[in-house]
Scaffold this motif. Structure first.
Motif, short mmCIF file in Angstrom:
data_model
loop_
_atom_site.label_atom_id
_atom_site.label_comp_id
_atom_site.label_asym_id
_atom_site.label_seq_id
_atom_site.Cartn_x
_atom_site.Cartn_y
_atom_site.Cartn_z
N LYS A 81 0.81 -1.23 0.00
CA LYS A 81 0.00 0.00 0.00
C LYS A 81 0.84 1.28 0.00
N VAL A 82 2.12 1.16 0.31
CA VAL A 82 3.00 2.34 0.34
C VAL A 82 3.53 2.65 -1.06
N HIS A 83 3.92 1.62 -1.79
CA HIS A 83 4.60 1.82 -3.06
C HIS A 83 3.72 1.61 -4.30
N TRP A 84 2.49 1.15 -4.12
CA TRP A 84 1.61 0.86 -5.24
C TRP A 84 0.25 1.52 -5.02
N ILE A 85 -0.38 1.93 -6.13
CA ILE A 85 -1.72 2.50 -6.09
C ILE A 85 -2.61 1.74 -7.06
N SER A 86 -3.91 1.77 -6.78
CA SER A 86 -4.90 1.28 -7.73
C SER A 86 -5.58 2.50 -8.33
N VAL A 87 -5.74 2.47 -9.65
CA VAL A 87 -6.39 3.57 -10.36
C VAL A 87 -7.59 3.01 -11.12
N ARG A 88 -8.71 3.70 -11.01
CA ARG A 88 -9.90 3.33 -11.77
C ARG A 88 -10.00 4.26 -12.98
N PRO A 89 -9.82 3.71 -14.17
CA PRO A 89 -9.84 4.54 -15.38
C PRO A 89 -11.17 5.25 -15.63
N ASP A 90 -12.27 4.69 -15.13
CA ASP A 90 -13.59 5.29 -15.36
C ASP A 90 -14.01 6.22 -14.23
N SER A 91 -13.03 6.83 -13.57
CA SER A 91 -13.30 7.69 -12.42
C SER A 91 -12.94 9.14 -12.74
N ASP A 92 -12.64 9.89 -11.69
CA ASP A 92 -12.28 11.30 -11.82
C ASP A 92 -10.82 11.50 -12.20
N VAL A 93 -10.09 10.45 -12.47
CA VAL A 93 -8.67 10.55 -12.84
C VAL A 93 -8.58 10.88 -14.34
N PRO A 94 -7.98 12.01 -14.70
CA PRO A 94 -7.85 12.36 -16.12
C PRO A 94 -6.99 11.34 -16.88
N GLN A 95 -7.33 11.11 -18.13
CA GLN A 95 -6.61 10.12 -18.94
C GLN A 95 -5.14 10.48 -19.07
N ASP A 96 -4.81 11.75 -19.23
CA ASP A 96 -3.40 12.11 -19.37
C ASP A 96 -2.62 11.83 -18.09
N LEU A 97 -3.26 11.98 -16.93
CA LEU A 97 -2.59 11.64 -15.67
C LEU A 97 -2.40 10.12 -15.58
N LEU A 98 -3.40 9.35 -15.97
CA LEU A 98 -3.28 7.90 -15.96
C LEU A 98 -2.12 7.45 -16.84
N GLU A 99 -2.01 8.02 -18.03
CA GLU A 99 -0.91 7.68 -18.93
C GLU A 99 0.44 8.06 -18.32
N GLU A 100 0.48 9.19 -17.64
CA GLU A 100 1.71 9.62 -16.95
C GLU A 100 2.07 8.64 -15.84
N LEU A 101 1.08 8.20 -15.08
CA LEU A 101 1.33 7.25 -13.99
C LEU A 101 1.81 5.90 -14.51
#
Length: 114
Positions: A81-101
């Motif tokens: 939980k310290v070094h990894w995150i879960s991201v939901r692509p269909d959420s409030d996370v912008p696509q460009d940020l997801l690609e950056e992550l």
């Protein structure tokens, strides 16, 4: 973004491949693990858990900040939980940020080249 879109985005990075270590076939419900060819380390894990998710390695300080800013970024499911995150692509996370992550996770896990 679909599972195929996430896989395609991961495959834009050099020297990576998709793996299905937990399932016999690569179907819609199988965990897809994106790995570096040279060290076999995973940098993205794509799976379904109440919707599409992707686990990515992230700097701990940045991940704390991102979790406070976006509902779609949480501590990683079934991982450190310290070094990894879960991201939901269909959420409030912008696509460009997801690609950056995805790119950041690729970079953070590529150490140890042979």
């Amino acid at each position: 973004m679909t599972k195929a879109d996430l896989i395609a985005q991961c495959l834009t990075h050099p020297g990576v491949y998709e793996d299905y270590p937990f399932d016999d076939i690569a179907d819609a419900h199988a965990w897809t693990v994106m790995r570096h060819i040279h060290n076999k380390k995973s940098f993205a894990l794509i799976f379904e858990r109440d919707g599409l998710c992707i686990n990515l390695k992230c700097d701990p300080i940045r991940s704390d900040h991102l979790r406070q800013m976006f509902e779609g970024i949480t501590p990683a499911y079934h991982m450190n939980k310290v070094h990894w995150i879960s991201v939901r692509p269909d959420s409030d996370v912008p696509q460009d940020l997801l690609e950056e992550l995805i790119g950041d996770s690729f970079f953070l896990t590529q150490k140890g080249k042979k």
